[in-house]
Design a protein around this motif. Structure first.
Motif, mmCIF file in Angstrom:
data_model
loop_
_atom_site.group_PDB
_atom_site.id
_atom_site.type_symbol
_atom_site.label_atom_id
_atom_site.label_comp_id
_atom_site.label_asym_id
_atom_site.label_seq_id
_atom_site.Cartn_x
_atom_site.Cartn_y
_atom_site.Cartn_z
ATOM 1 N N TYR A 184 0.833 -1.205 0.000
ATOM 2 C CA TYR A 184 0.000 0.000 0.000
ATOM 3 C C TYR A 184 0.868 1.256 0.000
ATOM 4 O O TYR A 184 0.562 2.250 -0.672
ATOM 5 C CB TYR A 184 -0.914 0.019 1.225
ATOM 6 N N GLY A 185 1.959 1.212 0.766
ATOM 7 C CA GLY A 185 2.843 2.371 0.821
ATOM 8 C C GLY A 185 3.491 2.661 -0.515
ATOM 9 O O GLY A 185 3.572 3.821 -0.944
ATOM 10 N N ASN A 186 3.956 1.616 -1.199
ATOM 11 C CA ASN A 186 4.573 1.806 -2.515
ATOM 12 C C ASN A 186 3.571 2.349 -3.528
ATOM 13 O O ASN A 186 3.896 3.199 -4.358
ATOM 14 C CB ASN A 186 5.149 0.479 -3.014
ATOM 15 N N GLU A 187 2.348 1.854 -3.434
ATOM 16 C CA GLU A 187 1.321 2.270 -4.391
ATOM 17 C C GLU A 187 0.851 3.699 -4.136
ATOM 18 O O GLU A 187 0.652 4.479 -5.078
ATOM 19 C CB GLU A 187 0.134 1.305 -4.302
ATOM 20 N N SER A 188 0.670 4.046 -2.862
ATOM 21 C CA SER A 188 0.113 5.360 -2.523
ATOM 22 C C SER A 188 1.176 6.434 -2.332
ATOM 23 O O SER A 188 0.850 7.622 -2.266
ATOM 24 C CB SER A 188 -0.703 5.252 -1.237
ATOM 25 N N LYS A 189 2.444 6.006 -2.222
ATOM 26 C CA LYS A 189 3.549 6.925 -1.944
ATOM 27 C C LYS A 189 3.373 7.619 -0.591
ATOM 28 O O LYS A 189 3.782 8.762 -0.401
ATOM 29 C CB LYS A 189 3.686 7.982 -3.053
ATOM 30 N N LYS A 190 2.761 6.906 0.346
ATOM 31 C CA LYS A 190 2.554 7.449 1.683
ATOM 32 C C LYS A 190 3.408 6.696 2.694
ATOM 33 O O LYS A 190 3.715 5.517 2.517
ATOM 34 C CB LYS A 190 1.078 7.348 2.088
ATOM 35 N N ARG A 191 3.759 7.404 3.765
ATOM 36 C CA ARG A 191 4.467 6.764 4.868
ATOM 37 C C ARG A 191 3.484 5.922 5.687
ATOM 38 O O ARG A 191 2.266 6.131 5.624
ATOM 39 C CB ARG A 191 5.118 7.814 5.759
ATOM 40 N N ILE A 192 4.036 4.999 6.468
ATOM 41 C CA ILE A 192 3.181 4.145 7.301
ATOM 42 C C ILE A 192 2.338 5.000 8.249
ATOM 43 O O ILE A 192 1.140 4.757 8.426
ATOM 44 C CB ILE A 192 4.033 3.125 8.086
ATOM 45 N N ALA A 193 2.951 6.013 8.847
ATOM 46 C CA ALA A 193 2.212 6.867 9.781
ATOM 47 C C ALA A 193 1.036 7.553 9.091
ATOM 48 O O ALA A 193 -0.048 7.700 9.677
ATOM 49 C CB ALA A 193 3.148 7.903 10.391
ATOM 50 N N GLU A 194 1.224 7.975 7.848
ATOM 51 C CA GLU A 194 0.151 8.639 7.109
ATOM 52 C C GLU A 194 -0.996 7.674 6.823
ATOM 53 O O GLU A 194 -2.177 8.038 6.921
ATOM 54 C CB GLU A 194 0.696 9.214 5.804
ATOM 55 N N MET A 195 -0.656 6.444 6.457
ATOM 56 C CA MET A 195 -1.702 5.457 6.184
ATOM 57 C C MET A 195 -2.454 5.081 7.456
ATOM 58 O O MET A 195 -3.684 4.919 7.447
ATOM 59 C CB MET A 195 -1.085 4.218 5.528
ATOM 60 N N MET A 196 -1.728 4.944 8.564
ATOM 61 C CA MET A 196 -2.386 4.605 9.825
ATOM 62 C C MET A 196 -3.321 5.727 10.270
ATOM 63 O O MET A 196 -4.421 5.477 10.777
ATOM 64 C CB MET A 196 -1.341 4.336 10.914
ATOM 65 N N ARG A 197 -2.888 6.956 10.069
ATOM 66 C CA ARG A 197 -3.752 8.088 10.425
ATOM 67 C C ARG A 197 -5.013 8.093 9.559
ATOM 68 O O ARG A 197 -6.121 8.331 10.048
ATOM 69 C CB ARG A 197 -2.996 9.404 10.268
ATOM 70 N N ALA A 198 -4.854 7.806 8.276
ATOM 71 C CA ALA A 198 -6.017 7.759 7.383
ATOM 72 C C ALA A 198 -6.994 6.670 7.830
ATOM 73 O O ALA A 198 -8.216 6.859 7.796
ATOM 74 C CB ALA A 198 -5.558 7.518 5.948
ATOM 75 N N ASN A 199 -6.467 5.530 8.253
ATOM 76 C CA ASN A 199 -7.331 4.455 8.744
ATOM 77 C C ASN A 199 -8.078 4.881 10.005
ATOM 78 O O ASN A 199 -9.275 4.620 10.155
ATOM 79 C CB ASN A 199 -6.502 3.204 9.031
ATOM 80 N N GLU A 200 -7.368 5.521 10.930
ATOM 81 C CA GLU A 200 -8.018 5.968 12.168
ATOM 82 C C GLU A 200 -9.101 7.006 11.872
ATOM 83 O O GLU A 200 -10.173 6.998 12.489
ATOM 84 C CB GLU A 200 -6.984 6.556 13.137
ATOM 85 N N LEU A 201 -8.840 7.883 10.907
ATOM 86 C CA LEU A 201 -9.808 8.931 10.570
ATOM 87 C C LEU A 201 -11.044 8.368 9.881
ATOM 88 O O LEU A 201 -12.080 9.040 9.814
ATOM 89 C CB LEU A 201 -9.149 9.989 9.680
ATOM 90 N N ALA A 202 -10.942 7.149 9.381
ATOM 91 C CA ALA A 202 -12.123 6.500 8.807
ATOM 92 C C ALA A 202 -13.065 6.007 9.901
ATOM 93 O O ALA A 202 -14.236 5.709 9.635
ATOM 94 C CB ALA A 202 -11.702 5.334 7.919
ATOM 95 N N LEU A 203 -12.560 5.930 11.131
ATOM 96 C CA LEU A 203 -13.340 5.397 12.246
ATOM 97 C C LEU A 203 -13.735 6.461 13.258
ATOM 98 O O LEU A 203 -14.712 6.290 13.997
ATOM 99 C CB LEU A 203 -12.534 4.307 12.971
ATOM 100 N N ARG A 204 -12.966 7.565 13.309
ATOM 101 C CA ARG A 204 -13.196 8.604 14.313
ATOM 102 C C ARG A 204 -12.960 9.973 13.702
ATOM 103 O O ARG A 204 -12.288 10.096 12.679
ATOM 104 C CB ARG A 204 -12.252 8.415 15.513
ATOM 105 N N SER A 205 -13.468 10.986 14.375
ATOM 106 C CA SER A 205 -13.254 12.352 13.911
ATOM 107 C C SER A 205 -11.806 12.759 14.166
ATOM 108 O O SER A 205 -11.126 12.168 15.015
ATOM 109 C CB SER A 205 -14.195 13.308 14.643
ATOM 110 N N PRO A 206 -11.312 13.786 13.468
ATOM 111 C CA PRO A 206 -9.939 14.255 13.722
ATOM 112 C C PRO A 206 -9.712 14.638 15.181
ATOM 113 O O PRO A 206 -8.650 14.347 15.742
ATOM 114 C CB PRO A 206 -9.811 15.462 12.787
ATOM 115 N N ASP A 207 -10.691 15.279 15.803
ATOM 116 C CA ASP A 207 -10.538 15.665 17.211
ATOM 117 C C ASP A 207 -10.438 14.442 18.113
ATOM 118 O O ASP A 207 -9.652 14.423 19.072
ATOM 119 C CB ASP A 207 -11.713 16.538 17.653
ATOM 120 N N GLU A 208 -11.247 13.407 17.826
ATOM 121 C CA GLU A 208 -11.209 12.188 18.638
ATOM 122 C C GLU A 208 -9.872 11.468 18.485
ATOM 123 O O GLU A 208 -9.319 10.954 19.463
ATOM 124 C CB GLU A 208 -12.353 11.260 18.241
#
Length: 226
Positions: A184-208
């Protein structure tokens, strides 16, 4: 399968997620369900039986204290650690517990908290049985819980459903192993931290997400200082 950081890093009393956090959650859940079902006022006393590993190693892991606190209405991620010993000492000295923080009942630990080293329940070695009795000795409510690790607790009905297919969490980067994550990282050109944050934001609001992660960071630092 994506596992949220909020499930991986739970806040709670130590030393064990399965022998301390889990039993405390189970005790709190039992007491709270008594109140929700309108059975609190008819409860005269509660007996807790610990089985398997909880019975054999529970005292060393603080399972006894966790049960007392949970029945009192405390939850592992909200109790002030500095109040643990005073609260437990008060229960033991007064030989009484305020069930779910609402109704005081007698609690004689030697009789009402039993370490059943002679028996293990079928589903899991970390089994607990909670029984509420009325003043005449009749059963008001009885429930079995299992502490299955990581602070997770299930009752008998929920235990029967473990292993059944469950709906996957809908996140942008679902992965089952490190190779899939790197792909996923190679395909999206994103760092692991960026992908993990995107996953968390799919479940909770940015403030949460921000407040929850900062809370965990603060607790970790406080634990080091403590």
């Amino acid at each position: 399968m994506f596992v949220s950081a909020f499930d991986l890093f739970k806040i709670g009393l130590g030393p064990s997620s399965s022998h301390t956090v889990g039993p405390m959650r189970a005790a709190h859940r039992f007491a709270h369900e008594l109140a929700a079902d309108g059975k609190l006022d008819s409860t005269g006393h509660v007996v807790v039986d610990l089985y398997g590993s909880l019975a054999l190693t529970g005292r060393g892991h603080g399972t006894d204290r966790a049960i007392l606190l949970g029945l009192s209405g405390e939850v592992p991620d909200r109790i002030d650690p500095d109040q643990v010993e005073p609260k437990v000492r008060r229960i033991r000295e007064q030989r009484a517990i305020v069930l779910d923080g609402r109704r005081e009942i007698p609690f004689h630990e030697q009789d009402h908290l039993r370490f059943r080293i002679d028996k293990t329940l079928a589903f899991h070695s970390n089994g607990m049985r909670f029984t509420a009795y009325d003043d005449a000795g009749a059963i008001v409510s009885r429930k079995i819980f299992f502490s299955v690790g990581g602070g997770f607790v299930v009752d008998e009905a929920e235990a029967q459903r473990i292993g059944e297919p469950v709906e996957a969490l809908h996140v942008p980067y679902p992965f089952a192993n490190a190779a899939e994550l790197l792909a996923y990282g190679n395909e999206s050109k994103k760092r692991i931290a960026e992908m993990m944050r995107a996953n968390e934001l799919a479940l909770r609001s940015p403030d949460e997400v921000r407040s929850g992660l900062l809370e965990r960071w603060a607790v970790m630092n406080e634990s080091i200082e403590r």
